[in-house]
Write a protein that holds these residues in place. Structure first.
Motif, PDB file in Angstrom:
ATOM      1  N   GLU A  22      -4.514   7.685  -1.826  1.00 24.15           N
ATOM      2  CA  GLU A  22      -3.751   6.510  -1.423  1.00 24.15           C
ATOM      3  C   GLU A  22      -4.135   5.323  -2.306  1.00 24.15           C
ATOM      4  OE1 GLU A  22      -4.443   5.865   2.704  1.00 24.15           O
ATOM      5  OE2 GLU A  22      -3.694   7.850   3.305  1.00 24.15           O
TER       6      GLU A  22
ATOM      7  N   HIS B 219       0.282   2.508  -8.404  1.00 28.01           N
ATOM      8  CA  HIS B 219       0.244   3.841  -7.790  1.00 28.01           C
ATOM      9  C   HIS B 219       0.653   4.928  -8.785  1.00 28.01           C
ATOM     10  CE1 HIS B 219       0.437   6.889  -4.694  1.00 28.01           C
ATOM     11  NE2 HIS B 219       1.664   7.198  -5.059  1.00 28.01           N
TER      12      HIS B 219
ATOM     13  N   ASP C 220       0.539   5.014   1.230  1.00 26.22           N
ATOM     14  CA  ASP C 220      -0.242   6.052   1.907  1.00 26.22           C
ATOM     15  C   ASP C 220       0.574   7.319   2.136  1.00 26.22           C
ATOM     16  OD1 ASP C 220       1.487   5.147   3.826  1.00 26.22           O
ATOM     17  OD2 ASP C 220      -0.061   4.369   5.183  1.00 26.22           O
TER      18      ASP C 220
ATOM     19  N   ARG D  68       0.842  -1.192   0.000  1.00 27.12           N
ATOM     20  CA  ARG D  68       0.000   0.000   0.000  1.00 27.12           C
ATOM     21  C   ARG D  68       0.880   1.246   0.000  1.00 27.12           C
ATOM     22  NH1 ARG D  68      -5.066   1.609   1.806  1.00 27.12           N
ATOM     23  NH2 ARG D  68      -5.156   3.663   2.806  1.00 27.12           N
TER      24      ARG D  68
ATOM     25  N   SER E 181      -4.059   0.915  -2.681  1.00 33.57           N
ATOM     26  CA  SER E 181      -4.004  -0.331  -1.937  1.00 33.57           C
ATOM     27  C   SER E 181      -2.884  -1.228  -2.457  1.00 33.57           C
ATOM     28  CB  SER E 181      -5.335  -1.074  -2.050  1.00 33.57           C
ATOM     29  OG  SER E 181      -6.393  -0.283  -1.559  1.00 33.57           O
TER      30      SER E 181
END
Length: 661
Positions: free
Chosen positions: A595, A631, A579, A577, A597
């Protein structure tokens, strides 16, 4: 001169590791010895092998896991430390250790190819067709100055000059890949010649329909692309090669992360190169080349999707020209100096139309909006201390100029100019341990670069960006175990940060550090297990927040089998993840919008060697049909951040057949 690469794969022992990479199957878990029974040279690559401090060289014509790539960005995503932004089915922007755009130098046959789209719809890798090249070489970090001032690293898509001893010899390579979502790739490469020279022709074609994610949702992502290359080489004597290359390519591609699609990616490239060996006892090699690349790019919102109420079209053009002269000089006490000069200039123009006028864009000329020039001088010196130790150092000085040619470009007026002198360099110590298959290195590097077109179109007046970075690594290359561990720590002065809304671009200070590791262990003569990991953490120290668009940690674990003419394997990839974000901030190709996962995927492959010169490989990617997104893949500062992530393809079955003749 280097020979045309065949389709034989082999173990490449680890040298000094500067980043993650596990040596993966090449000629079985160990090289065959005389008298051994026939052993397959495994053909599927999951992680390329290191060849020196932060250096990787890989053969793009070897089948690989996951699905063999159709463009440069997709190919680089399979190398640990790289991530590639997802825009649709093609043309993703690669980043190394979280650094992409102009922080990563991308060269096609040593020529820079700069895209035209202000929203990075066509990064340089959009024009790189991996199987049209013999080698892809990666140099990580600011540990070289030969190909510009770069903080992330250098990626070179290279072709080798074929060598023929008898007139009429013919060599070639052909490949076919098919897969889910109507994926079809074709490649052919044929060369013929004699000791006096050669002719070579290369063609590629790739086509795919919209794919579906793991939930069965259709992603606007179809594409069709082709390329053609003609090369003529002349050898007036054994020490001289003169080579002319002509490249043409075009494509169209749908994009799910924005409101427009690419309907033209037209590239025309020319280059003329001279290589001369053994000019004098102290002058080993001279290399000289001139080049020109023309990019004609068109994007609209009505050709590849349902026409909206307000049609729009944008049609930029980028023309890049340049030259390079470099040589290798043999100095006393075994020292070698590589030194040279390079020069490039590029002009960007374009136009944008809306409403009914958008359909008549061919009748409306482009307007110049920016010009850039760069002149550089560089040198790298290798100093052997003894048979196992050496020091390598380099220095580069660039003189750059940027000129606005239209009012409003980054707030500049027509004729405004920005000039800068940028200095880059590095110093590295390398050592191999006596009586042990162990090598290590430590180096410090500095890179300084001026803002590029995509950064200046938002704010024209920006300070040069400087990275000072420490790199260190250690590698073990034993008979059954190969492993490496490396780390880096860097400080940015005046990092160029892009933000949205308002297209704000500014300089901030930043810090980045991380590590990469890999290992490959031969369990038996047929079985090998391997693993790799990459982790980077970055801070915007000016604002005391995470540096935007930093990739999350990831790791792979794989097992491979090769015996006789059969081979197969499995790879598990896990991504954590992320964040640590700075919302609405990022780079010229993507922004932090939320964010993301973590996820894990599984891929399988199996294959057989046929007739001694061809291989058939079948694979499955995303075996469990997971729905996930990377991401680094959302939006752009020009077109606004995407309102939702672009998911990766669902379960994908594929097959590839390659033959060498």
């Amino acid at each position: 001169m280097k020979h045309l690469h065949g389709f034989r794969c082999r173990w490449i022992p680890l040298a000094i590791a500067g980043a993650a990479a596990a040596p993966v199957a090449a000629e079985g878990p160990s090289a065959p010895q005389a008298g051994d029974p026939a052993r397959l040279a495994p053909v599927v690559v999951t992680v390329p092998a290191m060849e020196g401090p932060g250096r990787i060289s890989t053969d793009p014509r070897q089948p690989r896991l996951p699905l063999p790539a159709h463009d440069g960005g997709a190919y680089l995503a399979s190398i640990p430390g790289f991530v590639t932004s997802r825009k649709g089915g093609t043309s993703g922007d690669p980043a190394l250790r979280g650094l992409g755009g102009s922080r990563l130098s991308l060269l096609l046959d040593d020529d820079p190819v700069l895209g035209g789209c202000g929203g990075r719809m066509d990064p340089p890798t959009a024009y790189a067709y991996p199987q049209a090249f013999d080698r892809i070489e990666v140099s990580k970090g600011p540990q070289s100055v030969r190909h510009g001032a770069v903080s992330g690293g250098t990626v070179r898509f290279e072709r080798d000059a074929p060598v023929f001893t008898e007139a009429g010899e013919v060599t070639g390579f052909a490949g076919l890949t098919v897969g889910r979502f109507d994926r079809t790739d074709l490649v052919a490469d044929v060369a013929t010649g004699s000791s006096a020279g050669y002719l070579r022709a290369i063609g590629t074609f790739s086509d795919q329909d919209d794919y579906r994610d793991g939930d069965g949702n259709e992603v606007h992502s179809r594409y069709s692309r082709w390329s053609g290359t003609g090369i003529a080489g002349w050898r007036p004597d054994e020490q001289t090669l003169i080579e002319f290359t002509y490249d043409r390519s075009d494509a169209e591609a749908a994009y799910d992360d924005r409101g427009m699609d690419g309907v033209r990616f037209d590239r025309t490239g020319y280059s003329l190169a001279l290589t001369r060996d053994d000019l004098a006892p102290w002058f080993e090699t001279l290399e000289a080349r001139v080049f020109r690349n023309e990019i004609d790019h068109v994007m609209d919102n009505y050709t590849l999707r349902e026409p909206p109420g307000m049609p729009m079209v944008s049609y930029p053009e980028r023309i890049t020209e340049g030259a390079r002269v470099a040589g290798d000089f043999l100095l006393p006490r075994g020292m070698v100096l590589h030194a040279g000069v390079d020069y490039s200039r590029n002009r960007h123009s374009g136009n944008r139309l809306m409403g009914p006028d958008a359909f008549g864009w061919r009748d409306v000329a482009r307007e110049d909006n920016a010009r850039f020039r760069d002149a550089g001088v560089f040198g790298e010196l290798e100093i052997p201390l003894d048979a196992r130790r050496r020091v390598v150092s380099g220095l580069r000085v660039d003189r750059t100029r940027a000129e606005a040619q239209r009012d409003g470009i980054g707030g500049a007026s027509d004729g405004d100019r920005e000039r800068a002198t940028a200095t880059s360099g590095f110093l590295r110590y390398e050592q191999e341990q006596a009586q042990r298959p162990l090598a290590w290195h430590v180096g410090i590097g500095r890179s300084e670069r001026a803002a590029d077109f995509w950064e200046r179109r938002r704010v024209f007046d920006l300070d040069t960006e400087v990275l000072t970075q420490l790199d260190a690594g250690i590698a073990w290359s034993g008979p059954r175990l190969r492993a490496s561990l490396s780390g880096f720590y860097g400080e940015f002065d005046d990092y160029i940060l892009v933000a949205q809304p308002g297209d704000r671009t500014r300089n901030v200070d930043a810090r980045t550090w991380g590590f990469e590791a890999d290992a490959a262990w031969e369990l038996t003569s047929a079985w090998t297990v391997n693993a790799s990991a990459a982790w980077v953490r970055s801070e915007n120290t000016t604002d005391d927040v995470p540096l935007a668009q930093t990739p999350p940690a990831e790791a792979t674990l794989g097992a491979e089998y090769a015996s006789g003419t059969y081979f197969g394997g499995l790879q598990v990839r896990g991504v954590m993840r992320q964040d640590r974000i700075h919302e609405d901030h990022g780079t010229i190709y993507s922004l932090d919008t939320g964010e993301t996962s973590g996820f894990a995927t599984v891929a399988l492959y199996g294959g057989v060697e046929l007739f001694g010169n061809s291989q058939l490989t079948v694979g499955v990617d995303n075996l469990f049909d997971r729905t996930y997104s990377e991401h680094i893949q959302r939006g752009s500062a020009e077109l606004g951040a995407a309102t939702r992530p672009v998911n990766e393809p669902g379960r994908t079955v594929w097959a590839q057949w390659n033959v060498e003749f």
